[in-house]
Design a protein around this motif. Structure first.
Motif, PDB file in Angstrom:
ATOM      1  N   ALA A   7       0.842  -1.192   0.000  1.00 41.83           N
ATOM      2  CA  ALA A   7       0.000   0.000   0.000  1.00 41.83           C
ATOM      3  C   ALA A   7       0.883   1.249   0.000  1.00 41.83           C
ATOM      4  CB  ALA A   7      -0.909  -0.021   1.217  1.00 41.83           C
ATOM      5  N   THR A   8       0.285   2.373  -0.268  1.00 41.74           N
ATOM      6  CA  THR A   8       1.035   3.629  -0.241  1.00 41.74           C
ATOM      7  C   THR A   8       1.647   3.828   1.142  1.00 41.74           C
ATOM      8  OG1 THR A   8      -0.553   4.525  -1.785  1.00 41.74           O
ATOM      9  CG2 THR A   8       0.855   6.103  -0.656  1.00 41.74           C
TER      10      THR A   8
ATOM     11  N   SER B 189       4.016   2.007   2.393  1.00 42.90           N
ATOM     12  CA  SER B 189       4.484   0.762   3.014  1.00 42.90           C
ATOM     13  C   SER B 189       5.982   0.569   2.822  1.00 42.90           C
ATOM     14  CB  SER B 189       3.716  -0.425   2.447  1.00 42.90           C
ATOM     15  OG  SER B 189       3.934  -0.514   1.068  1.00 42.90           O
ATOM     16  N   GLY B 190       6.616   1.432   2.051  1.00 46.25           N
ATOM     17  CA  GLY B 190       8.069   1.344   1.920  1.00 46.25           C
ATOM     18  C   GLY B 190       8.573   0.860   0.577  1.00 46.25           C
ATOM     19  N   LYS B 191       7.701   0.857  -0.440  1.00 44.66           N
ATOM     20  CA  LYS B 191       8.114   0.369  -1.763  1.00 44.66           C
ATOM     21  C   LYS B 191       9.272   1.175  -2.340  1.00 44.66           C
ATOM     22  CE  LYS B 191       4.132   1.111  -3.667  1.00 44.66           C
ATOM     23  NZ  LYS B 191       3.466   1.676  -2.507  1.00 44.66           N
ATOM     24  N   SER B 192       9.136   2.496  -2.293  1.00 48.39           N
ATOM     25  CA  SER B 192      10.173   3.320  -2.929  1.00 48.39           C
ATOM     26  C   SER B 192      11.507   3.160  -2.213  1.00 48.39           C
ATOM     27  CB  SER B 192       9.762   4.787  -2.930  1.00 48.39           C
ATOM     28  OG  SER B 192       8.558   4.953  -3.641  1.00 48.39           O
ATOM     29  N   PHE B 193      11.462   3.067  -0.890  1.00 45.77           N
ATOM     30  CA  PHE B 193      12.704   2.895  -0.132  1.00 45.77           C
ATOM     31  C   PHE B 193      13.360   1.561  -0.468  1.00 45.77           C
ATOM     32  CE2 PHE B 193      13.467   6.091   3.316  1.00 45.77           C
ATOM     33  CZ  PHE B 193      12.628   7.054   2.771  1.00 45.77           C
TER      34      PHE B 193
ATOM     35  N   LYS C 278       5.998  -0.113   6.594  1.00 42.82           N
ATOM     36  CA  LYS C 278       7.305   0.563   6.585  1.00 42.82           C
ATOM     37  C   LYS C 278       8.436  -0.300   7.130  1.00 42.82           C
ATOM     38  CE  LYS C 278       5.341   5.094   7.493  1.00 42.82           C
ATOM     39  NZ  LYS C 278       5.527   6.356   8.147  1.00 42.82           N
TER      40      LYS C 278
ATOM     41  N   THR D  16       9.209  11.795   7.689  1.00 38.45           N
ATOM     42  CA  THR D  16      10.188  12.142   8.718  1.00 38.45           C
ATOM     43  C   THR D  16      10.894  13.463   8.404  1.00 38.45           C
ATOM     44  OG1 THR D  16      11.884  10.890   7.559  1.00 38.45           O
ATOM     45  CG2 THR D  16      10.656   9.725   9.249  1.00 38.45           C
TER      46      THR D  16
ATOM     47  N   TYR E 276      17.104   2.143   5.006  1.00 32.68           N
ATOM     48  CA  TYR E 276      17.771   2.906   3.959  1.00 32.68           C
ATOM     49  C   TYR E 276      18.203   4.237   4.556  1.00 32.68           C
ATOM     50  CZ  TYR E 276      18.554   5.227  -0.502  1.00 32.68           C
ATOM     51  OH  TYR E 276      19.112   5.897  -1.551  1.00 32.68           O
TER      52      TYR E 276
ATOM     53  N   SER F 272      12.604  -5.121   6.827  1.00 36.95           N
ATOM     54  CA  SER F 272      13.409  -4.606   5.723  1.00 36.95           C
ATOM     55  C   SER F 272      14.572  -3.780   6.252  1.00 36.95           C
ATOM     56  CB  SER F 272      12.553  -3.818   4.735  1.00 36.95           C
ATOM     57  OG  SER F 272      11.711  -2.935   5.408  1.00 36.95           O
ATOM     58  N   ARG F 273      15.652  -3.879   5.496  1.00 38.93           N
ATOM     59  CA  ARG F 273      16.865  -3.147   5.836  1.00 38.93           C
ATOM     60  C   ARG F 273      16.548  -1.656   5.852  1.00 38.93           C
ATOM     61  NH1 ARG F 273      22.235  -4.586   2.399  1.00 38.93           N
ATOM     62  NH2 ARG F 273      23.682  -3.114   3.328  1.00 38.93           N
TER      63      ARG F 273
ATOM     64  N   MET G 209      16.995   0.630  -2.469  1.00 36.62           N
ATOM     65  CA  MET G 209      18.048  -0.282  -1.980  1.00 36.62           C
ATOM     66  C   MET G 209      18.360  -1.358  -2.999  1.00 36.62           C
ATOM     67  SD  MET G 209      17.509  -0.746   2.071  1.00 36.62           S
ATOM     68  CE  MET G 209      15.781  -1.092   2.083  1.00 36.62           C
TER      69      MET G 209
ATOM     70  N   SER H 237       8.651  12.211   3.156  1.00 41.92           N
ATOM     71  CA  SER H 237       7.444  12.981   3.434  1.00 41.92           C
ATOM     72  C   SER H 237       7.035  12.851   4.904  1.00 41.92           C
ATOM     73  CB  SER H 237       6.314  12.502   2.534  1.00 41.92           C
ATOM     74  OG  SER H 237       6.182  11.103   2.652  1.00 41.92           O
TER      75      SER H 237
HETATM   76  N1  ADP Z   1      13.693   0.625   4.433  1.00 37.16           N
HETATM   77  C1  ADP Z   1      13.363   1.795   4.997  1.00 37.16           C
HETATM   78  N2  ADP Z   1      14.287   2.516   5.667  1.00 37.16           N
HETATM   79  C2  ADP Z   1      13.956   3.684   6.251  1.00 37.16           C
HETATM   80  N3  ADP Z   1      12.730   4.229   6.197  1.00 37.16           N
HETATM   81  C3  ADP Z   1      11.751   3.564   5.559  1.00 37.16           C
HETATM   82  C4  ADP Z   1      12.016   2.309   4.930  1.00 37.16           C
HETATM   83  N4  ADP Z   1      10.881   1.883   4.362  1.00 37.16           N
HETATM   84  C5  ADP Z   1       9.961   2.819   4.624  1.00 37.16           C
HETATM   85  N5  ADP Z   1      10.448   3.822   5.340  1.00 37.16           N
HETATM   86  C6  ADP Z   1       9.694   5.010   5.815  1.00 37.16           C
HETATM   87  O1  ADP Z   1       8.365   4.917   5.316  1.00 37.16           O
HETATM   88  C7  ADP Z   1       8.030   6.027   4.485  1.00 37.16           C
HETATM   89  C8  ADP Z   1       7.243   5.567   3.273  1.00 37.16           C
HETATM   90  O2  ADP Z   1       8.052   4.788   2.442  1.00 37.16           O
HETATM   91  P1  ADP Z   1       7.947   4.842   0.862  1.00 37.16           P
HETATM   92  O3  ADP Z   1       8.995   3.960   0.314  1.00 37.16           O
HETATM   93  O4  ADP Z   1       7.929   6.249   0.366  1.00 37.16           O
HETATM   94  O5  ADP Z   1       6.507   4.200   0.635  1.00 37.16           O
HETATM   95  P2  ADP Z   1       5.760   3.855  -0.717  1.00 37.16           P
HETATM   96  O6  ADP Z   1       6.692   4.082  -1.845  1.00 37.16           O
HETATM   97  O7  ADP Z   1       5.346   2.422  -0.564  1.00 37.16           O
HETATM   98  O8  ADP Z   1       4.567   4.741  -0.756  1.00 37.16           O
HETATM   99  C9  ADP Z   1       9.356   6.663   4.112  1.00 37.16           C
HETATM  100  O9  ADP Z   1       9.217   8.043   3.975  1.00 37.16           O
HETATM  101  C10 ADP Z   1      10.281   6.284   5.261  1.00 37.16           C
HETATM  102  O10 ADP Z   1      10.262   7.246   6.276  1.00 37.16           O
END
Ligand code: ADP
Ligand code: MG
Lengths: 572, 200
Positions: free
Chosen positions: A189-190, A192-196, A523, A231, A544, A541-542, A200, A229
């Motif tokens: 879901a939005t 959830s940490g996909k982009s992070f 996350k 932190t 980033y 997840s590790r 990696m 967005s």
């Molecule tokens: N592996 C990670 N390491 C550090 N922070 C993370 C990680 N995954 C998620 N987060 C936190 O969760 C927030 C949302 O992650 P994001 O990747 O932007 O979500 P999505 O792309 O799924 O919408 C990030 O802004 C970050 O603060």
């Protein structure tokens, strides 16, 4: 395997179950010591069985022991003794793999190793489960050694630590080669940490030089530094991580600025780049009529694929002149005039012209661009550079669909060409390429999938050295046939039943995994699934952060031979 | 040390026997471990599971008399010729110094002597984590099994604790739970009885 890493924690013993309905393990430890998703090892005579915990159930020898708290009737010590024997936790384990053990007897062990060395016996490899452990076989929480045995050793070439096991923090690797041998998906879901996670994995791919990477960066997240967005902290982009010599940021449109910085170069489309089929892919977005293909076809007939766009753009809509009789008739440079000339329905032609006006005005489409920027992107990729295509201010679906489809079509044509050349003995082996697609459902939904190059790439897998990494929050909207082709799936928290269903489609043990997906920690946790991982596993997840980049840099392997990498990727 | 005879066997079967002793004599407590030698090398062990004092014609008469002189009561108690009867539940045996928790191969014969076991012997018989003999108590008919268990565990527990084995009581209780955990209605009252021992 060091001594310490191979120490397992005994948690109970097998009491029942089977291949179909999972294994039952009676716990000898409090339930809190085992969590859903735990990696479990079962030691059963000559075999180890590996699986994941999918459920924990409170049980009692007789329900009455559970219903009435023993402490109400008995003093502490007797109640404790009673509970120990009458109340217990049942752990449900989804078995995934089995591995032959070396014999315990030293003599047999030596003979065993000799046979393997001599080639008389195959070195045991984890196999998909075909049998089950015996009654009362001991069950353990996996040690770091077990995790490495199954998921690969972190120090080994091609392995990338994506996270850690839930209770015991053992590093879990994904094999980067397997990740890109077939198309892969990252879901959640939005937020959830996909982009992070994608950052990696891409850093891993780039660092280990497994393939060239092209990112369709719809939201400008991957190239340059970004601000989280939630932190507000700085998030390092791939170009700042690796430098412009390896990762280039390409901005859409001449003079585009990405987050206030100047990109390495710009992507500008020429009129000639746009083919009628590129327009057809925008049918939904532009709400085109079913007459559109006919009109486009007529345009192609009249002006050729190279010139139709310019010619159509320059036609005037509704322009009229007076004829000799003083009647108003379509002007020779009008859409209607052309339509009548070619026997095309006038309304249909004018309708299409109206709709395409949105395209005619796109600032990144020029008649004579100063350079062939599509070619420049492809050349950079072929040379082993990595490209982050940032859409800058062009964040609309129309821009995303048009540019990504067009560019992908060109790339596939090019890679098909160089692959065929290579196969016929001319030219170099193509550079493997991974195309990263954010918001993949926009390009790979049911309505579009049959037409886009993306689904072709997903389906033909690695034939032409190009695979996809799709990222999406709505996997249920992605065409099933594409979903079923995804080798590795990395799945974060999903709330929607349909999305969970889609993310798990085609996998064994779906029912057991379903609940796990809906209870992931957003996350923080992801489930690794699919062909690309030996068995499903839940990982934290590790993180980033700057530490991640330090680790990547200190870990960097130098002088990796491109040929060797390709051999590993495509052994046959 | 010369052992004191506490009584002589009246009748017996494979599981139990009845021993009589003169009322004047101090007889062993409910739950005590006793031994009956069968030969030089063989001893049967049992637990006092029931103590029985029968009436006779005179007692019946006296009981109905409006007032009875204290001297008469004492005389009747001490000098009557009806013995105190003790039911002894067999729990094991010792042959050539090897203790077994199986029932004796053959029961003792009439007028065989019964002795009270010392603390030492009690510890020896209940030693180790072998609690097999408990099943004889749990299976016993016509005796108050729960209270007999409680009495035995209290005595043996104290003896073991005195020898430094304070875990014994818990181990025995665990063993009882193992044997009866499938029988909730039976186990719970037994544990409640044991709880009373604990509290005491
Ligand atoms: N592996 C990670 N390491 C550090 N922070 C993370 C990680 N995954 C998620 N987060 C936190 O969760 C927030 C949302 O992650 P994001 O990747 O932007 O979500 P999505 O792309 O799924 O919408 C990030 O802004 C970050 O603060
Ligand atoms: Mg995102």
């Amino acid at each position: 395997m060091t001594e310490k890493s191979s120490i397992r924690k005994l948690i109970g013993s097998v009491t029942g179950g089977g291949l179909k309905e999972n294994l039952q393990v009676r716990l000898s430890v409090p339930p809190q010591q085992v969590q859903e998703g735990s990696f479990i090892v079962i030691d059963s005579q000559e075999w180890f069985f590996y699986g994941i915990a999918t459920d924990l159930q409170l049980q009692a020898v007789d329900p009455r022991y559970a219903l009435e708290p023993s402490r109400q009737r008995l003093p502490e010590n007797l109640a404790g003794l009673l509970d120990q024997q009458t109340l217990y936790t049942n752990l449900v384990v989804l078995p995934a793999l089995m591995l032959e053990q070396e014999p315990a007897d030293p003599e047999a062990q030596m003979a065993w190793h000799k046979a393997i060395e001599a080639g008389d016996k195959e070195k045991p490899n984890p196999l998909p489960v075909k049998s089950i452990p015996v009654h009362h076989a001991d069950a353990f929480l996996a040690s770091a050694g077990d995790v490495a045995e199954i998921f690969g050793k972190p120090e080994e070439e091609g392995n990338f630590v994506i996270g850690f096991t839930r209770e015991q923090d053992h590093p879990v690797c994904v094999n980067l080669d397997k990740l890109i041998q077939r198309s892969s998906g990252i879901f959640g879901a939005t937020g959830s940490g996909k982009s992070f996670l994608t950052r990696m994995l891409l850093a891993g791919l780039i660092d280990r030089n497994r393939a060239s990477v092209l990112v369709y960066d719809m939201h400008n997240e991957y190239g340059l530094d970004d601000t989280a967005s939630d932190t507000g902290q700085n998030v390092r982009g791939l170009r700042s991580g690796f430098g412009a010599a390896r990762v280039q940021v390409v901005g859409v449109g001449a003079g585009a600025a990405i987050r206030g910085s100047v990109p390495d170069f710009n992507l500008v489309l020429g009129y000639r780049d746009l083919l009628p089929e590129d327009i057809e892919l925008l049918t939904l977005e532009l709400n085109l009529k079913e007459t559109t293909p006919t009109v486009l076809d007529a345009l192609k007939q009249s002006f050729g694929s190279d010139h139709w766009f310019k010619a159509f753009k320059e036609m005037r809509r509704g322009a009229v002149i007076e004829n000799e009789d003083g009647k108003k008739v379509p002007a020779p440079d009008s859409v209607a005039y052309w339509a009548n000339q070619c026997g095309v329905n006038q309304m249909a032609a004018e309708g299409l012209h109206d709709k395409l006006r949105r395209l005619f005005n796109r600032p990144y489409i020029l008649e004579n661009p100063p350079a062939d920027s599509i070619q420049a992107v492809m050349d950079a990729l072929k040379k082993g550079k990595h490209i982050v295509l940032s859409f800058g201010d062009f964040e609309s679906d129309l821009d995303y669909l048009l540019i990504s489809n067009l560019l992908t079509r060109r790339i596939r044509e090019e890679w098909e060409k160089i692959t065929n050349e290579f196969r016929s003995g001319k030219g170099q082996e193509p550079r493997p390429l991974v195309i990263v697609v954010e918001e993949a459902h926009k390009l790979l939904n049911r309505d579009m999938a049959s037409q886009t190059t993306f689904s072709t790439i997903a389906r033909e897998m690695r034939k032409y050295y190009v695979t996809l990494l799709v990222i999406d929050q709505r996997p249920s909207q992605i065409y099933d046939e594409v979903m079923s082709q995804l080798g590795t799936r990395v799945c974060g928290w999903l709330g929607d039943e349909d999305d969970i269903h889609a993310a798990l489609s085609g996998l064994a043990g779906r029912d057991a995994l379903r609940g796990m997906l809906s209870r992931l920690q957003p996350k923080e946790e992801v489930l690794l699934l699919g062909w690309g991982v030996p068995m499903p596993i839940l990982v934290r997840s590790r993180r980033y952060d700057e530490q991640f980049w330090k680790d990547v840099k200190s870990n960097r392997k130098v002088g990796l031979d491109q040929e060797q990498v390709i051999k590993k990727l495509y052994p046959d | 040390m010369e052992k004191i005879i506490v009584g002589r066997l009246l009748r017996s079967n494979t599981r139990a026997c009845v021993v009589g002793c003169p009322p004047a004599q101090q007889f062993p407590a409910f739950g005590s471990l006793v031994s009956i030698p069968l030969s030089e090398t063989e001893v049967v062990y049992g637990l006092i599971g029931d103590i029985h004092i029968d009436d006779d014609g005179l007692v019946r008469q006296l009981a109905t008399a409006p007032s009875v002189d204290e001297a008469v009561i004492q005389d009747n108690r001490l000098n009557r010729n009806v013995p105190v009867e003790m039911t002894v539940l067999f729990v094991g045996s010792k042959t050539e110094n090897r203790i077994s928790h199986l029932l004796p191969a053959r029961p003792p014969l009439s007028l065989d002597c019964m002795y009270l076991c010392s603390t030492q012997e009690l510890c020896e018989f209940t030693a180790g984590s072998r609690f097999g003999y408990l099943r004889h108590i749990l299976d016993a008919q016509d005796v108050p099994a729960a209270d007999l268990l409680a009495a035995h565990l209290a005595q043996a527990g104290a003896a073991q604790r005195a020898q430094g084995n304070s875990a014994w009581f818990g181990q025995a209780a665990a063993r009882i739970i193992t044997q009866l955990r499938d029988d909730y209605p039976r186990l719970m009252p037994i544990l409640e009885t044991l709880a009373d021992v604990e509290n005491a």
